[in-house]
Design a protein around this motif. Structure first.
Motif, PDB file in Angstrom:
ATOM      1  N   VAL A 310       0.841  -1.188   0.000  1.00  0.00           N
ATOM      2  CA  VAL A 310       0.000   0.000   0.000  1.00  0.00           C
ATOM      3  C   VAL A 310       0.877   1.240   0.000  1.00  0.00           C
ATOM      4  O   VAL A 310       1.787   1.371   0.803  1.00  0.00           O
ATOM      5  CB  VAL A 310      -0.935   0.010   1.228  1.00  0.00           C
ATOM      6  N   THR A 311       0.630   2.152  -0.917  1.00  0.00           N
ATOM      7  CA  THR A 311       1.441   3.356  -1.045  1.00  0.00           C
ATOM      8  C   THR A 311       1.188   4.327   0.099  1.00  0.00           C
ATOM      9  O   THR A 311       2.092   5.007   0.555  1.00  0.00           O
ATOM     10  CB  THR A 311       1.146   4.048  -2.389  1.00  0.00           C
ATOM     11  N   GLY A 312      -0.035   4.405   0.560  1.00  0.00           N
ATOM     12  CA  GLY A 312      -0.340   5.334   1.638  1.00  0.00           C
ATOM     13  C   GLY A 312      -1.814   5.382   1.945  1.00  0.00           C
ATOM     14  O   GLY A 312      -2.573   4.472   1.581  1.00  0.00           O
ATOM     15  N   ILE A 313      -2.228   6.450   2.613  1.00  0.00           N
ATOM     16  CA  ILE A 313      -3.625   6.588   3.005  1.00  0.00           C
ATOM     17  C   ILE A 313      -4.102   8.018   2.795  1.00  0.00           C
ATOM     18  O   ILE A 313      -3.315   8.974   2.844  1.00  0.00           O
ATOM     19  CB  ILE A 313      -3.869   6.207   4.480  1.00  0.00           C
ATOM     20  N   PHE A 314      -5.386   8.149   2.526  1.00  0.00           N
ATOM     21  CA  PHE A 314      -6.080   9.415   2.636  1.00  0.00           C
ATOM     22  C   PHE A 314      -6.742   9.433   4.005  1.00  0.00           C
ATOM     23  O   PHE A 314      -7.344   8.436   4.416  1.00  0.00           O
ATOM     24  CB  PHE A 314      -7.173   9.561   1.577  1.00  0.00           C
ATOM     25  N   HIS A 357       1.849  17.857  13.361  1.00  0.00           N
ATOM     26  CA  HIS A 357       2.836  17.211  14.217  1.00  0.00           C
ATOM     27  C   HIS A 357       3.559  16.027  13.578  1.00  0.00           C
ATOM     28  O   HIS A 357       4.425  15.431  14.218  1.00  0.00           O
ATOM     29  CB  HIS A 357       2.171  16.756  15.512  1.00  0.00           C
ATOM     30  N   PHE A 358       3.236  15.697  12.348  1.00  0.00           N
ATOM     31  CA  PHE A 358       3.915  14.585  11.687  1.00  0.00           C
ATOM     32  C   PHE A 358       5.220  15.091  11.067  1.00  0.00           C
ATOM     33  O   PHE A 358       5.224  15.767  10.049  1.00  0.00           O
ATOM     34  CB  PHE A 358       3.003  13.987  10.626  1.00  0.00           C
ATOM     35  N   GLU A 359       6.340  14.758  11.706  1.00  0.00           N
ATOM     36  CA  GLU A 359       7.663  15.195  11.254  1.00  0.00           C
ATOM     37  C   GLU A 359       8.633  14.018  11.298  1.00  0.00           C
ATOM     38  O   GLU A 359       9.478  13.911  12.192  1.00  0.00           O
ATOM     39  CB  GLU A 359       8.175  16.348  12.118  1.00  0.00           C
ATOM     40  N   PRO A 360       8.506  13.088  10.363  1.00  0.00           N
ATOM     41  CA  PRO A 360       9.310  11.853  10.420  1.00  0.00           C
ATOM     42  C   PRO A 360      10.756  12.070   9.973  1.00  0.00           C
ATOM     43  O   PRO A 360      11.034  12.858   9.074  1.00  0.00           O
ATOM     44  CB  PRO A 360       8.577  10.932   9.435  1.00  0.00           C
ATOM     45  N   THR A 361      11.677  11.348  10.602  1.00  0.00           N
ATOM     46  CA  THR A 361      13.079  11.323  10.202  1.00  0.00           C
ATOM     47  C   THR A 361      13.596   9.901  10.388  1.00  0.00           C
ATOM     48  O   THR A 361      13.594   9.389  11.516  1.00  0.00           O
ATOM     49  CB  THR A 361      13.926  12.278  11.064  1.00  0.00           C
ATOM     50  N   PRO A 362      14.030   9.226   9.330  1.00  0.00           N
ATOM     51  CA  PRO A 362      13.979   9.648   7.925  1.00  0.00           C
ATOM     52  C   PRO A 362      12.558   9.511   7.371  1.00  0.00           C
ATOM     53  O   PRO A 362      11.664   9.038   8.064  1.00  0.00           O
ATOM     54  CB  PRO A 362      14.921   8.661   7.248  1.00  0.00           C
ATOM     55  N   SER A 363      12.378   9.906   6.123  1.00  0.00           N
ATOM     56  CA  SER A 363      11.059   9.833   5.515  1.00  0.00           C
ATOM     57  C   SER A 363      10.599   8.388   5.398  1.00  0.00           C
ATOM     58  O   SER A 363      11.374   7.519   4.993  1.00  0.00           O
ATOM     59  CB  SER A 363      11.084  10.477   4.119  1.00  0.00           C
ATOM     60  N   PRO A 364       9.345   8.094   5.745  1.00  0.00           N
ATOM     61  CA  PRO A 364       8.835   6.720   5.677  1.00  0.00           C
ATOM     62  C   PRO A 364       8.541   6.312   4.237  1.00  0.00           C
ATOM     63  O   PRO A 364       8.543   7.145   3.325  1.00  0.00           O
ATOM     64  CB  PRO A 364       7.557   6.788   6.501  1.00  0.00           C
ATOM     65  N   ASP A 365       8.256   5.026   4.050  1.00  0.00           N
ATOM     66  CA  ASP A 365       7.983   4.515   2.702  1.00  0.00           C
ATOM     67  C   ASP A 365       6.479   4.501   2.400  1.00  0.00           C
ATOM     68  O   ASP A 365       6.021   3.746   1.567  1.00  0.00           O
ATOM     69  CB  ASP A 365       8.565   3.118   2.525  1.00  0.00           C
ATOM     70  N   TYR A 366       5.708   5.290   3.081  1.00  0.00           N
ATOM     71  CA  TYR A 366       4.291   5.447   2.793  1.00  0.00           C
ATOM     72  C   TYR A 366       3.979   6.938   2.800  1.00  0.00           C
ATOM     73  O   TYR A 366       4.785   7.767   3.225  1.00  0.00           O
ATOM     74  CB  TYR A 366       3.417   4.742   3.833  1.00  0.00           C
ATOM     75  N   GLU A 367       2.816   7.289   2.337  1.00  0.00           N
ATOM     76  CA  GLU A 367       2.421   8.692   2.275  1.00  0.00           C
ATOM     77  C   GLU A 367       1.053   8.882   2.906  1.00  0.00           C
ATOM     78  O   GLU A 367       0.168   8.040   2.768  1.00  0.00           O
ATOM     79  CB  GLU A 367       2.375   9.172   0.819  1.00  0.00           C
ATOM     80  N   ILE A 368       0.902  10.000   3.594  1.00  0.00           N
ATOM     81  CA  ILE A 368      -0.390  10.388   4.143  1.00  0.00           C
ATOM     82  C   ILE A 368      -0.864  11.631   3.406  1.00  0.00           C
ATOM     83  O   ILE A 368      -0.106  12.590   3.239  1.00  0.00           O
ATOM     84  CB  ILE A 368      -0.299  10.698   5.642  1.00  0.00           C
ATOM     85  N   GLY A 385       2.485  22.792   2.817  1.00  0.00           N
ATOM     86  CA  GLY A 385       3.941  22.895   2.844  1.00  0.00           C
ATOM     87  C   GLY A 385       4.598  22.060   3.903  1.00  0.00           C
ATOM     88  O   GLY A 385       5.819  22.146   4.104  1.00  0.00           O
ATOM     89  N   ARG A 386       3.856  21.215   4.598  1.00  0.00           N
ATOM     90  CA  ARG A 386       4.424  20.344   5.620  1.00  0.00           C
ATOM     91  C   ARG A 386       4.653  18.952   5.039  1.00  0.00           C
ATOM     92  O   ARG A 386       4.555  18.739   3.836  1.00  0.00           O
ATOM     93  CB  ARG A 386       3.493  20.286   6.836  1.00  0.00           C
ATOM     94  N   HIS A 387       4.953  17.999   5.899  1.00  0.00           N
ATOM     95  CA  HIS A 387       5.234  16.645   5.424  1.00  0.00           C
ATOM     96  C   HIS A 387       4.004  15.985   4.810  1.00  0.00           C
ATOM     97  O   HIS A 387       4.123  15.119   3.942  1.00  0.00           O
ATOM     98  CB  HIS A 387       5.767  15.784   6.574  1.00  0.00           C
ATOM     99  N   ILE A 388       2.847  16.365   5.300  1.00  0.00           N
ATOM    100  CA  ILE A 388       1.605  15.778   4.801  1.00  0.00           C
ATOM    101  C   ILE A 388       0.936  16.753   3.846  1.00  0.00           C
ATOM    102  O   ILE A 388       0.680  17.914   4.202  1.00  0.00           O
ATOM    103  CB  ILE A 388       0.655  15.438   5.963  1.00  0.00           C
ATOM    104  N   TYR A 389       0.654  16.292   2.640  1.00  0.00           N
ATOM    105  CA  TYR A 389      -0.071  17.116   1.676  1.00  0.00           C
ATOM    106  C   TYR A 389      -1.518  17.242   2.138  1.00  0.00           C
ATOM    107  O   TYR A 389      -2.151  16.268   2.535  1.00  0.00           O
ATOM    108  CB  TYR A 389      -0.031  16.474   0.285  1.00  0.00           C
ATOM    109  N   ILE A 390      -2.038  18.477   2.094  1.00  0.00           N
ATOM    110  CA  ILE A 390      -3.408  18.710   2.552  1.00  0.00           C
ATOM    111  C   ILE A 390      -4.208  19.429   1.477  1.00  0.00           C
ATOM    112  O   ILE A 390      -3.688  20.303   0.768  1.00  0.00           O
ATOM    113  CB  ILE A 390      -3.429  19.519   3.874  1.00  0.00           C
ATOM    114  N   THR A 391      -5.459  19.034   1.344  1.00  0.00           N
ATOM    115  CA  THR A 391      -6.371  19.639   0.383  1.00  0.00           C
ATOM    116  C   THR A 391      -7.772  19.606   0.977  1.00  0.00           C
ATOM    117  O   THR A 391      -7.943  19.307   2.156  1.00  0.00           O
ATOM    118  CB  THR A 391      -6.309  18.880  -0.965  1.00  0.00           C
TER     119      THR A 391
END
Length: 540
Positions: A310-314, A357-368, A385-391
């Motif tokens: 799974v690539t990630g979640i909405f 508050h999601f600030e992962p290090t290193p970047s994970p292999d999934y996307e939110i 502009g943060r780690h999580i794309y928002i719309t």
């Protein structure tokens, strides 16, 4: 508390109330077990809610843990089945009728516990009834309990199961089938509106499991007791899992029942909430397990059962937002739904906290990817502009999905009725009844009245909503910005001092007139920037 249809506000209220621990006179405050076989360290638990979930992959010990805690109430009756806890000892802090007590290897007097394993119990009951030559003899001398046939109760059960009943009764059978805990079992007899009548033996396991849990919590278990539930999701659809958990939360608070369950259902975990989840993980190199709370999103996703493929979640606010998002993604690019799951977060504030508050290090292999309702469109640029794309979901008037779709339904009842293959008069009457009701509940109530799945009703309205040209443009804007979220796109100032996106994927899909974008004042004439969408328009 009897079963009833729960309004959206009541659902939210139930989940808030189970976190008011001061309202529970008897509960487990903290638990620590030592020398547990297969665990790297002490097994320590603390609780922020009256409903707590333990999750993990098969074989790591999640079920064994809750069985061990339950066994303390029952002289080792359950724990004898697991070698993990043969040498274990535990310390626990309890609240007993408002008084705090600390114990070692025992439970204070005055506390009662129940253990519920719906899939196992339902399977045993069916096997027993099928092996009995004349099950009707079991019912001789027993009175039918018709409390589930009361109108409000029946509607509540129908909303959980997603099925309409003409009548619903049960007989409580005691001592006929051996049970290690001495529990009776319910023998259900249901009649549908088409005249068919059937019992436990003939109904689907999902339907039976739901009815069994409802009976157990509303008719059998004692108030102010402890309940341990093993994998309540087995046999039960995602639709029913969510509604059953709402019912369990409501029963927990109304009867002051402290509940701990094991699960690997993402739907159940989404209801329980991240702060009330304990994860048991196994270290493959050592073959030993550890227990932790998912303070970071990666563990939360793992608890939701996301596989490596799974690539990630909405993440969306609620069920109707999920239906709305899944519909438009399926229309524009159905492959997205093969790679991304859609998870409900219950409210916009949970999504905003996740984004902030999601600030992962290193970047994970999934996307939110965070998707707010359009009534929160003004918040989207500030959170971008943060780690999580928002719309935000498309809505030209910045409305929630419920309010966006309602006037479409009101204005096109005849067309919606045709799509759903229902009588137009029935639909019109149901719509009129909900005209002044809470907008959060309208589609659920209408679906129940029509004996239709809520998703089907929403999709029928969305089919008409999507046929409106302006809405198709909004959907394209939403999807283009989403698909281009990792790239920068050329934008240029026009002679009217507006800025227009120049990328071919935008202009060809939308036409230049629909490619205007909000850009900060005093920007240079030519820019390359990330394109965002706030539910109404593009922004940089």
């Amino acid at each position: 508390m009897e079963v009833g249809v729960m309004r959206a506000a009541a659902v939210s209220d139930a989940w808030r109330k189970v976190q008011k621990l001061d309202k529970y006179p008897s509960r487990l405050l903290a638990f620590k077990a030592m020398d547990v076989g297969g665990f790297k360290s002490e097994v320590e638990l603390s609780f922020k809610s009256a409903v707590t979930a333990v999750c993990g992959k098969n074989g790591v010990g999640k079920t064994t843990l809750i069985k061990y805690i339950f066994s303390a109430f029952n002289d080792g009756l359950i724990s004898d089945k697991s070698a993990r806890f043969h040498s274990a000892v535990f310390e626990a802090e309890w609240l007993v009728q408002g008084t705090k007590q600390t114990t070692k290897n025992n439970v204070p007097n005055g506390l009662t516990a129940f253990y519920l394993e719906p899939s196992r119990e339902c399977t045993r009951i069916i096997e027993y009834l099928k092996s009995t030559s004349n099950s009707e003899e079991l019912l001789e001398g027993l009175d039918a309990n018709t409390s589930f046939d009361e109108q409000s109760t029946k509607k509540g059960i129908e909303s959980i199961i997603g099925k309409s009943y003409k009548s619903l009764k049960f007989y409580e059978v005691s001592e006929a089938m051996p049970h290690e805990l001495g529990y009776p079992f319910p023998y259900f007899v249901v009649e549908l509106h088409n005249g068919s009548v059937y019992s436990n033996v003939d109904m689907g396991m999902g339907e039976f499991a739901c009815l069994y849990v409802i009976w157990f919590l509303s008719k059998f278990i004692e108030s102010r007791s402890f309940l341990f539930i093993e994998e309540p999701e087995n046999f039960i659809s995602a639709y029913s899992q969510l509604r059953l958990m709402d019912f369990i939360a409501a029963q927990s608070y109304s009867q002051k029942i402290w509940i701990m369950l094991s699960t690997h259902s993402e739907h159940i975990l989404s209801k329980v909430g991240i702060e009330n989840i304990c994860i048991i993980s196994q270290h493959l190199s050592e073959g030993r397990s550890t227990l932790s709370n998912p303070k970071h999103v990666r563990k939360y996703l793992s608890a939701l059962g996301l596989s490596k493929g799974v690539t990630g979640i909405f993440v969306v606010e609620d069920e109707l937002a999920r239906f709305f998002l899944e519909y438009i993604l399926d229309k524009y690019d159905s492959d997205i739904l093969n790679d991304y799951s859609v998870i409900q977060m219950r409210c916009d504030s949970n999504i905003e906290k996740l984004v902030k508050h999601f600030e992962p290090t290193p970047s994970p292999d999934y996307e939110i990817i965070a998707v707010l309702d359009a009534d929160q469109s003004s918040e989207v640029p500030a959170l971008s502009g943060r780690h999580i794309y928002i719309t935000a979901l498309p809505s030209s008037s910045s409305l929630t999905p419920e309010l966006e779709l309602w006037p479409v339904l009101v204005d096109t009842i005849e067309s919606v009725a045709e799509i759903l293959d229902v009588d137009e008069g029935r639909l019109r009457e149901s719509v009129d009844d909900q005209a002044h009701a809470d907008h959060h509940d309208r589609f659920s109530v209408i679906a129940t009245a029509l004996r239709k799945n809520k998703r089907d009703v929403v999709y029928a309205v969305m089919r008409i909503w999507y046929s409106i040209p302006n809405n198709q443009i909004l959907v394209k804007k939403f999807c283009l910005a989403l698909l281009g979220r990792r790239n920068k796109t050329a934008c240029q100032k026009t002679i009217t001092n507006d800025y227009r996106i120049q990328g071919a994927e935008y202009t060809q899909a939308l036409g230049e007139e629909n490619c205007l974008i909000a850009v900060p004042a005093n920007s240079p004439p030519y820019l390359e920037l990330s394109v965002g969408f706030n539910g109404v328009s593009f922004f940089s």
